[in-house]
Motif scaffolding. Structure first.
Motif, PDB file in Angstrom:
ATOM      1  N   SER A   1       0.826  -1.203   0.000  1.00 51.10           N
ATOM      2  CA  SER A   1       0.000   0.000   0.000  1.00 51.10           C
ATOM      3  C   SER A   1       0.863   1.256   0.000  1.00 51.10           C
ATOM      4  N   ARG A   2       1.952   1.210   0.735  1.00 50.42           N
ATOM      5  CA  ARG A   2       2.828   2.382   0.777  1.00 50.42           C
ATOM      6  C   ARG A   2       3.383   2.703  -0.607  1.00 50.42           C
ATOM      7  N   VAL A   3       3.777   1.680  -1.347  1.00 51.02           N
ATOM      8  CA  VAL A   3       4.343   1.903  -2.676  1.00 51.02           C
ATOM      9  C   VAL A   3       3.270   2.393  -3.652  1.00 51.02           C
ATOM     10  N   VAL A   4       2.061   1.868  -3.542  1.00 53.68           N
ATOM     11  CA  VAL A   4       0.964   2.355  -4.375  1.00 53.68           C
ATOM     12  C   VAL A   4       0.713   3.843  -4.107  1.00 53.68           C
ATOM     13  N   VAL A   5       0.643   4.213  -2.834  1.00 57.44           N
ATOM     14  CA  VAL A   5       0.397   5.614  -2.480  1.00 57.44           C
ATOM     15  C   VAL A   5       1.550   6.500  -2.942  1.00 57.44           C
ATOM     16  N   ALA A   6       2.785   6.045  -2.767  1.00 62.84           N
ATOM     17  CA  ALA A   6       3.946   6.835  -3.176  1.00 62.84           C
ATOM     18  C   ALA A   6       3.940   7.088  -4.674  1.00 62.84           C
ATOM     19  N   ALA A   7       3.607   6.064  -5.448  1.00 59.74           N
ATOM     20  CA  ALA A   7       3.567   6.226  -6.904  1.00 59.74           C
ATOM     21  C   ALA A   7       2.529   7.257  -7.308  1.00 59.74           C
ATOM     22  N   ARG A   8       1.339   7.140  -6.770  1.00 55.65           N
ATOM     23  CA  ARG A   8       0.281   8.062  -7.155  1.00 55.65           C
ATOM     24  C   ARG A   8       0.561   9.478  -6.653  1.00 55.65           C
ATOM     25  N   ALA A   9       1.136   9.591  -5.465  1.00 57.55           N
ATOM     26  CA  ALA A   9       1.462  10.917  -4.941  1.00 57.55           C
ATOM     27  C   ALA A   9       2.509  11.611  -5.789  1.00 57.55           C
ATOM     28  N   ALA A  10       3.362  10.820  -6.432  1.00 63.14           N
ATOM     29  CA  ALA A  10       4.396  11.379  -7.299  1.00 63.14           C
ATOM     30  C   ALA A  10       3.918  11.567  -8.735  1.00 63.14           C
ATOM     31  N   GLY A  11       2.657  11.269  -8.994  1.00 63.84           N
ATOM     32  CA  GLY A  11       2.113  11.431 -10.337  1.00 63.84           C
ATOM     33  C   GLY A  11       2.471  10.299 -11.284  1.00 63.84           C
ATOM     34  N   LEU A  12       2.878   9.162 -10.746  1.00 59.42           N
ATOM     35  CA  LEU A  12       3.228   8.005 -11.569  1.00 59.42           C
ATOM     36  C   LEU A  12       2.034   7.066 -11.681  1.00 59.42           C
ATOM     37  N   PRO A  13       2.028   6.183 -12.687  1.00 57.75           N
ATOM     38  CA  PRO A  13       0.943   5.207 -12.801  1.00 57.75           C
ATOM     39  C   PRO A  13       0.918   4.268 -11.600  1.00 57.75           C
ATOM     40  N   PRO A  14      -0.224   3.649 -11.333  1.00 53.49           N
ATOM     41  CA  PRO A  14      -0.247   2.621 -10.291  1.00 53.49           C
ATOM     42  C   PRO A  14       0.799   1.557 -10.599  1.00 53.49           C
ATOM     43  N   PRO A  15       1.530   1.094  -9.599  1.00 58.24           N
ATOM     44  CA  PRO A  15       2.572   0.112  -9.872  1.00 58.24           C
ATOM     45  C   PRO A  15       1.999  -1.265 -10.188  1.00 58.24           C
ATOM     46  N   PRO A  16       2.748  -2.073 -10.933  1.00 56.76           N
ATOM     47  CA  PRO A  16       2.362  -3.469 -11.126  1.00 56.76           C
ATOM     48  C   PRO A  16       2.781  -4.296  -9.922  1.00 56.76           C
ATOM     49  N   GLN A  17       2.084  -5.410  -9.720  1.00 61.01           N
ATOM     50  CA  GLN A  17       2.477  -6.321  -8.655  1.00 61.01           C
ATOM     51  C   GLN A  17       3.789  -7.022  -8.987  1.00 61.01           C
ATOM     52  N   SER A  18       4.448  -7.467  -7.943  1.00 60.82           N
ATOM     53  CA  SER A  18       5.639  -8.296  -8.095  1.00 60.82           C
ATOM     54  C   SER A  18       5.230  -9.692  -8.590  1.00 60.82           C
ATOM     55  N   VAL A  19       6.215 -10.470  -9.015  1.00 56.12           N
ATOM     56  CA  VAL A  19       5.926 -11.772  -9.620  1.00 56.12           C
ATOM     57  C   VAL A  19       5.326 -12.745  -8.611  1.00 56.12           C
ATOM     58  N   HIS A  20       4.516 -13.653  -9.125  1.00 56.39           N
ATOM     59  CA  HIS A  20       4.028 -14.803  -8.358  1.00 56.39           C
ATOM     60  C   HIS A  20       4.979 -15.949  -8.687  1.00 56.39           C
ATOM     61  N   PRO A  21       5.761 -16.443  -7.725  1.00 47.16           N
ATOM     62  CA  PRO A  21       6.889 -17.318  -8.060  1.00 47.16           C
ATOM     63  C   PRO A  21       6.535 -18.738  -8.470  1.00 47.16           C
ATOM     64  N   ASP A  22       5.319 -19.191  -8.177  1.00 47.17           N
ATOM     65  CA  ASP A  22       4.932 -20.564  -8.522  1.00 47.17           C
ATOM     66  C   ASP A  22       4.193 -20.555  -9.857  1.00 47.17           C
ATOM     67  N   ILE A  23       4.859 -20.978 -10.930  1.00 49.30           N
ATOM     68  CA  ILE A  23       4.260 -20.864 -12.255  1.00 49.30           C
ATOM     69  C   ILE A  23       3.140 -21.878 -12.483  1.00 49.30           C
ATOM     70  N   ARG A  24       3.021 -22.876 -11.611  1.00 51.39           N
ATOM     71  CA  ARG A  24       1.941 -23.864 -11.752  1.00 51.39           C
ATOM     72  C   ARG A  24       0.698 -23.482 -10.947  1.00 51.39           C
ATOM     73  N   ASP A  25       0.841 -22.577 -10.017  1.00 52.58           N
ATOM     74  CA  ASP A  25      -0.256 -22.216  -9.121  1.00 52.58           C
ATOM     75  C   ASP A  25      -1.079 -21.085  -9.736  1.00 52.58           C
TER      76      ASP A  25
END
Length: 276
Positions: free
Chosen positions: A168-192
């Motif tokens: 949440s902090r990174v989402v708020v920081a991005a928007r406060a700086a006028g940047l697009p909403p950030p993408p999520q980090s990877v989901h490491p289990d490619i079968r799940d």
């Protein structure tokens, strides 16, 4: 693109055949990785193979994740790829300060202000604490995102929910700086894939937009999770139509109250729905 990417597919820089498959996989952005995905004895080859690839324009935007800025390899990575015509963006690993962004922009980005964008990966507690300062460090910065594997190790977090405050902090920081909403980090289990879908749904509630992937099979799951549903599109169309016919705040026949903020959200929904 008129809207930010939804899918960012990583491919190891020392495997050109994998990069070639990634370019044809349908991702919005392909990220050629020179960092964690490459063994130490393969770093030089990964750099040279990536430079060869990017010596000509590519069919989709290609970003390169360079090695950590505080290490000995980043300067060589940047020198090798930053000016190449096939490069659309640089992803800076393990950023911890705004000064690193400024220094990179001033010394290693020949097209600052042009099509080449810089993206900062925040992968430590210190980086999260400085998220807004990093996000607003320089105009060349086009986005920030979490690197959750390193962050999890730094914090000693064992359960996924333990990262939600940082997210949440990174989402708020991005928007406060006028940047697009950030993408999520990877989901490491490619079968799940079920777990990926549930995690994407949760990420969407936190304000993320899209996600990084490490396998093509993850792409449709991510896109499906982040594209608006038929019901959301219908609601957005109703809101925009009502706002077109009557200015100012109003109540719809359904009883829902709408104002300028609601209308802006509806426009974003329709922009996503019609992004392709």
């Amino acid at each position: 693109m008129t809207t930010p990417p939804l899918t960012w597919l990583y491919a190891p820089g020392d495997r050109p055949h994998v990069v070639a498959k990634a370019l044809a996989a349908g991702a919005d952005v392909v990220v050629v990785d020179l960092e964690d995905a490459v063994a130490p004895d393969r770093k030089d080859y990964a750099r040279s193979a990536t430079a060869e690839l990017l010596s000509s324009p590519q069919p989709v935007p290609v970003h390169v994740r360079v090695n950590g800025l505080d290490g000995p390899l980043a300067a060589g990575d940047l020198a090798a790829v930053a000016a190449l015509p096939g490069l659309s963006g640089l992803r800076l690993a393990k950023v911890t300060s705004p000064e690193q962004i400024v220094r990179t922009a001033e010394t290693s980005v020949p097209r600052a202000g042009d099509a080449l964008g810089v993206y900062a990966l925040l992968e430590s507690a210190l980086a999260v604490e400085r998220a807004h300062a990093i996000a607003s460090a320089h105009p060349v910065l086009r986005g920030i995102a979490l690197g959750e594997a390193d962050l999890r190790a730094d914090l000693g977090v064992r359960e996924d929910a333990g990262l939600d405050w940082c997210r949440s902090r990174v989402v708020v920081a991005a928007r406060a700086a006028g940047l697009p909403p950030p993408p999520q980090s990877v989901h490491p289990d490619i079968r799940d894939l079920e777990g990926l879908a549930a995690s994407c749904a949760h990420g969407r509630t936190l304000g993320f937009l899209g996600r990084a992937a490490i396998h093509p099979r993850q792409l449709p799951i991510i896109e499906r999770a982040y594209l608006p549903t038929a019901r959301e599109i219908e609601e957005a169309e109703t809101i925009v139509k009502a706002a077109t016919t009557q200015q100012g705040a109003q109540a719809l026949p359904s009883g829902r109250f709408i104002d300028a903020a609601v209308v802006a959200t509806a426009h974003r929904t329709l922009s996503l729905a019609h992004r392709r």
